[in-house]
Design a protein around this motif. Structure first.
Motif, PDB file in Angstrom:
ATOM      1  N   THR A 122       0.825  -1.209   0.000  1.00 33.84           N
ATOM      2  CA  THR A 122       0.000   0.000   0.000  1.00 33.84           C
ATOM      3  C   THR A 122       0.856   1.254   0.000  1.00 33.84           C
ATOM      4  O   THR A 122       0.556   2.234  -0.685  1.00 33.84           O
ATOM      5  CB  THR A 122      -0.930   0.011   1.223  1.00 33.84           C
ATOM      6  OG1 THR A 122      -1.751  -1.159   1.201  1.00 33.84           O
ATOM      7  CG2 THR A 122      -1.823   1.245   1.231  1.00 33.84           C
ATOM      8  N   MET A 123       1.951   1.207   0.737  1.00 32.69           N
ATOM      9  CA  MET A 123       2.833   2.357   0.849  1.00 32.69           C
ATOM     10  C   MET A 123       3.427   2.736  -0.505  1.00 32.69           C
ATOM     11  O   MET A 123       3.602   3.906  -0.823  1.00 32.69           O
ATOM     12  CB  MET A 123       3.949   2.044   1.853  1.00 32.69           C
ATOM     13  CG  MET A 123       4.881   3.189   2.157  1.00 32.69           C
ATOM     14  SD  MET A 123       5.933   2.816   3.572  1.00 32.69           S
ATOM     15  CE  MET A 123       6.649   1.242   3.121  1.00 32.69           C
ATOM     16  N   TYR A 124       3.729   1.741  -1.319  1.00 33.66           N
ATOM     17  CA  TYR A 124       4.312   1.997  -2.634  1.00 33.66           C
ATOM     18  C   TYR A 124       3.254   2.308  -3.694  1.00 33.66           C
ATOM     19  O   TYR A 124       3.558   2.961  -4.696  1.00 33.66           O
ATOM     20  CB  TYR A 124       5.147   0.795  -3.087  1.00 33.66           C
ATOM     21  CG  TYR A 124       6.553   0.822  -2.551  1.00 33.66           C
ATOM     22  CD1 TYR A 124       7.586   1.418  -3.274  1.00 33.66           C
ATOM     23  CD2 TYR A 124       6.853   0.286  -1.305  1.00 33.66           C
ATOM     24  CE1 TYR A 124       8.885   1.460  -2.773  1.00 33.66           C
ATOM     25  CE2 TYR A 124       8.143   0.317  -0.803  1.00 33.66           C
ATOM     26  CZ  TYR A 124       9.150   0.912  -1.532  1.00 33.66           C
ATOM     27  OH  TYR A 124      10.422   0.959  -1.028  1.00 33.66           O
ATOM     28  N   ALA A 125       2.027   1.855  -3.469  1.00 35.66           N
ATOM     29  CA  ALA A 125       0.991   2.002  -4.494  1.00 35.66           C
ATOM     30  C   ALA A 125       0.074   3.208  -4.282  1.00 35.66           C
ATOM     31  O   ALA A 125      -0.706   3.551  -5.162  1.00 35.66           O
ATOM     32  CB  ALA A 125       0.139   0.733  -4.550  1.00 35.66           C
ATOM     33  N   THR A 126       0.181   3.848  -3.123  1.00 28.13           N
ATOM     34  CA  THR A 126      -0.737   4.935  -2.789  1.00 28.13           C
ATOM     35  C   THR A 126      -0.026   6.282  -2.825  1.00 28.13           C
ATOM     36  O   THR A 126       0.858   6.545  -1.996  1.00 28.13           O
ATOM     37  CB  THR A 126      -1.341   4.707  -1.384  1.00 28.13           C
ATOM     38  OG1 THR A 126      -1.904   3.393  -1.325  1.00 28.13           O
ATOM     39  CG2 THR A 126      -2.419   5.730  -1.083  1.00 28.13           C
TER      40      THR A 126
END
Length: 203
Positions: A122-126
């Motif tokens: 999530t950290m990389y995709a958001t």
């Protein structure tokens, strides 16, 4: 989205408040694994944690702030482990085997952290969480550059800083690849990455 929307509303000072925040984070991490970030809502967190919405909103304004807190905690554990490993470099210099152990440790920290794989993904995709990740990487870059300057590797500080930042991005990308692809040859990937990282710090 402004950075203020990624912060807690208040910091819990009492044991009961700390337990409530812990329950919110634990529940959110579990749901993040089960349904993903897009389907995650504060209402679903409240229902699963058996909390009222006002109880959640007292500490977090939205789901982004909750996941941001999880990401900060995960990255703090990761960065602390890297910093501890860098202490050994002051005594015995660069070492590929230690880098292998450090990378393997990062993978294990991510897997052991509640919802760690989902949090990392999530950290990389958001986009809204980019600043959280970049701030963590900048802090780690500062610490590692300082430690490596003491080894007299032959790099001027600006070049060393550039290489360290690249190492951090490579390391994090490989950790992400490994934890998201269980069928990958983890040992070989980590070994290859450690050798590339070692190469970047030698002339």
């Amino acid at each position: 989205m402004t950075s203020k929307r990624l912060e807690r509303r208040t910091t819990p000072l009492q044991t009961r408040a700390n337990k409530t925040v812990g329950l919110i984070l634990e529940t959110a991490a579990k749901l993040l694994e089960e349904i993903g970030f897009e389907e995650l809502t504060t209402n679903k967190i409240c229902k699963a944690a058996e909390l009222t919405p006002p109880a959640l909103y007292r500490y977090f304004p939205n789901k982004y702030a909750i996941v941001s807190e999880l990401a900060k905690q995960l990255m703090h554990l990761q960065n602390t482990a890297v910093a501890e490993s860098s202490v050994d470099m002051k005594h015995d210099g660069l070492n590929v085997d230690r880098t292998v152990r450090t990378l393997a440790g990062q993978v294990q920290i991510t897997r052991d952290f509640p919802g760690g794989v989902a949090v990392l993904k999530t950290m990389y995709a958001t986009p809204q969480l980019v600043e959280v990740r970049l701030k963590s990487h900048e802090e780690l870059t500062d610490g590692l550059t300082s430690s490596l300057m003491n080894l007299d590797l032959g790099f001027a500080e600006p070049e060393l800083r550039r290489r360290v930042r690249l190492l951090i991005e490579i390391g994090n990308s490989v950790v992400e690849m490994v934890v998201e692809n269980p069928g990958m040859d983890e040992t070989a990937m980590i070994q290859d990455t450690a050798e590339v990282m070692h190469f970047l710090l030698t002339k």
